[in-house]
Design a protein around this motif. Structure first.
Motif, PDB file in Angstrom:
ATOM      1  N   GLU A  77      30.347  39.994  33.668  1.00  0.00           N
ATOM      2  CA  GLU A  77      29.941  38.700  34.216  1.00  0.00           C
ATOM      3  C   GLU A  77      28.624  38.203  33.611  1.00  0.00           C
ATOM      4  N   MET A 132      35.498  36.850  38.312  1.00  0.00           N
ATOM      5  CA  MET A 132      36.092  37.543  37.176  1.00  0.00           C
ATOM      6  C   MET A 132      37.563  37.802  37.463  1.00  0.00           C
ATOM      7  N   TYR A 141      36.513  34.463  33.228  1.00  0.00           N
ATOM      8  CA  TYR A 141      35.481  34.151  34.201  1.00  0.00           C
ATOM      9  C   TYR A 141      35.616  32.666  34.512  1.00  0.00           C
TER      10      TYR A 141
END
Length: 194
Positions: A77, A132, A141
């Motif tokens: 992320e 995610m 994402y």
């Protein structure tokens, strides 16, 4: 003939006169001159062309530079957010080439992208946290985005939609570019402003 400015002459003249009052300095001996460096003020000497034997021992060519490997955090992320925020800040600062470069497979060319965004006088981008997801050998994402500001004609606008980023998982044969995050799509729709 080149004239010396009076200010420079006033500074150098006392030094030159003081040097005239110095006692004779003995000339260097042959052993002293062997350790003296070359005079940097002399004209450079011609460099001889290398012989064929010297050419064969030339330094090997270096490979082209490569991107540094990504850290584990950049693969997740954190890496996706970095690309997303780069896109957002580039739009806000009207650096449209930089914003365009964050896309994986841009649907238009840079000029068309910049022209589309130039309709907005000001751009403010909000991209709160996303989610995610994984699928088909890739990581995704998805983050909601809200863009607000003023158009060139002075009217206000609001764009809303999802920005989807993607990177290929660490699979054999994936290129460094495929392994990096990039914007897959930005589905932004004009929402009525009250």
């Amino acid at each position: 003939m080149r004239l010396i400015p009076p200010a420079v002459l006033a500074l150098t003249l006392p030094l030159a006169l003081a040097a005239c009052d110095q006692p004779d300095i003995p000339s260097p001996q042959a052993s002293d001159t062997a350790t003296l460096p070359d005079d940097p003020m002399t004209a450079p000497q011609a460099v001889p062309s290398p012989t064929p034997e010297q050419e064969t021992h030339a330094a090997p060519e270096l490979p082209p530079p490569t991107l540094p490997p990504m850290t584990q955090a950049e693969k997740g992320e954190k890496g996706a957010r970095a690309v997303l925020l780069t896109w957002a800040r580039a739009l806000e600062n009207r650096r449209f080439d930089e914003a365009w470069a964050q896309f994986r497979y841009p649907q238009s060319n840079r000029a068309a992208f910049a022209q589309w965004w130039s309709r907005y006088r000001t751009i403010t981008v909000a991209v709160p946290g996303g989610a995610m997801d994984a699928g088909a050998g890739s990581l995704y994402y998805t983050a909601p985005a809200v863009l607000t500001g003023v158009r060139q004609n002075g009217s206000r606008y609001r764009l809303e939609g999802d920005v989807v980023l993607r990177r290929v998982n660490d699979v054999d044969g994936a290129t460094p570019d495929q392994l990096r995050w990039g914007i897959e799509s930005a589905d932004l729709k004009d929402v009525a402003v009250e």
